[in-house]
Every structure is written in C-alpha cells, then in structure tokens.
Design an enzyme around this catalytic site. Structure first.
Site, mmCIF file in Angstrom:
data_model
loop_
_atom_site.group_PDB
_atom_site.id
_atom_site.type_symbol
_atom_site.label_atom_id
_atom_site.label_comp_id
_atom_site.label_asym_id
_atom_site.label_seq_id
_atom_site.Cartn_x
_atom_site.Cartn_y
_atom_site.Cartn_z
ATOM 1 N N HIS A 94 0.874 -1.176 0.000
ATOM 2 C CA HIS A 94 0.000 0.000 0.000
ATOM 3 C C HIS A 94 0.905 1.218 0.000
ATOM 4 C CE1 HIS A 94 -3.644 2.321 0.687
ATOM 5 N NE2 HIS A 94 -2.852 3.117 1.400
ATOM 6 N N CYS A 95 0.765 2.050 -1.002
ATOM 7 C CA CYS A 95 1.612 3.232 -1.130
ATOM 8 C C CYS A 95 0.889 4.447 -0.561
ATOM 9 C CB CYS A 95 1.966 3.462 -2.606
ATOM 10 S SG CYS A 95 3.032 4.891 -2.847
ATOM 11 N N LEU A 96 1.460 5.042 0.466
ATOM 12 C CA LEU A 96 0.846 6.220 1.075
ATOM 13 C C LEU A 96 0.888 7.420 0.151
ATOM 14 C CD1 LEU A 96 2.160 5.961 4.719
ATOM 15 C CD2 LEU A 96 -0.147 5.547 3.904
ATOM 16 N N SER A 126 -1.939 6.873 -2.083
ATOM 17 C CA SER A 126 -3.101 6.476 -1.289
ATOM 18 C C SER A 126 -3.870 5.353 -1.978
ATOM 19 C CB SER A 126 -4.009 7.675 -1.032
ATOM 20 O OG SER A 126 -5.035 7.323 -0.137
#
Length: 149
Positions: free
Chosen positions: A138-140, A143
């Site tokens: 999951h890439c912040l 998002s």
C-alpha cells in the site's frame, strides 16, 4: 480489525501525503514556468530558449501529473465476485488453506478479515480494507495499493 481511531489516522495520513505530493508537484511547475522561464532565462539573455524548454518541460510535467492521479484512481485489482462463485462451484476439489505469512504457491487461501477465499498472491490490505490481487504494498504517496492493475 482496526479500531475507529486507527481508521481515522490512516485516512488522515493518506490525505496528508496526497496533499504534500500535490503541493510539491504544483510548486515544481510554478517555479520552473514562472521563475526559471520568465525571470532567470530572460535575465541571462536567453529568452529565445524559453519556448522550446517550456514545451519540453510541460509535456513531461503533464505526463507526470496524469500518471500520479491515474495511479491514485486506478483499481489495484480486487478479487472479482466470479472467483468466489468459481470456488463455491468447485466444492471440495479446490481445497482452501489457512493463510500463513509466507508464499503458498498454487494454493487458495482464506482471508479472515474479508471472510472470503482468495487466489494465490492475493493479500488483504488493512488500509483499503479489501483483498488485492497480486498485492505488493500500500503506497501512502498515491493512497492506493500497488497490485495487479
């Protein structure tokens, strides 16, 4: 299951990182177009080079912004409903294994969070609250999950 406070913090973190990324992208475009092309180049006597440089930079800049928002808005590859129907229709011929924190090649596993079966390399994302096909992370910054799509 995450508490409501954790879910709120995850959402606030996502908003903060997306906002920071958007501000950096907008600032980069502003500085290059208005400071470098309209102030610095003419002051150096190279104002004629501003138009070709503007075309080259803004083409790449536009593609970068498009790619960023495309990555944010793209479905990372959620498990389709037809997968669940397939597993149910196959019955006992497709064994479902408990999920363990290691690679299980060719095995159908069960997600405790979603209460659904999932194919090989699908994992549950606790930020998005769903299982993602070929889940990587999951890439912040976008998002969103990095997965099959």
């Amino acid at each position: 299951m995450d508490s409501p406070m954790d879910a709120c913090m995850n959402r606030l973190t996502a908003i903060a990182t997306m906002s920071f990324s958007a501000v950096v992208l907008l600032y980069e475009g502003f500085v290059y177009n208005f400071i470098f092309l309209h102030r610095i180049l003419p002051a150096l006597g190279k104002g004629a080079e501003a138009l070709p440089l503007a075309v080259i930079f803004n083409s790449a800049y536009g593609m970068a912004i498009w790619s960023y928002f495309k990555a944010h808005c793209t479905n990372p590859g959620h498990i389709p409903d037809r997968w669940q129907m397939f597993v149910r229709s196959m019955g006992e011929t497709v064994p479902v294994y408990a999920a363990v924190p290691q690679w299980q090649p060719g095995k159908v596993t069960y997600c405790k969070s979603c209460n659904k079966t999932r194919p090989e390399r699908a994992h549950h994302c606790h930020n998005c609250e769903r299982c993602v096909l070929r889940y990587d992370h999951h890439c912040l910054w976008i998002s969103n999950c990095v997965g099959f799509n």
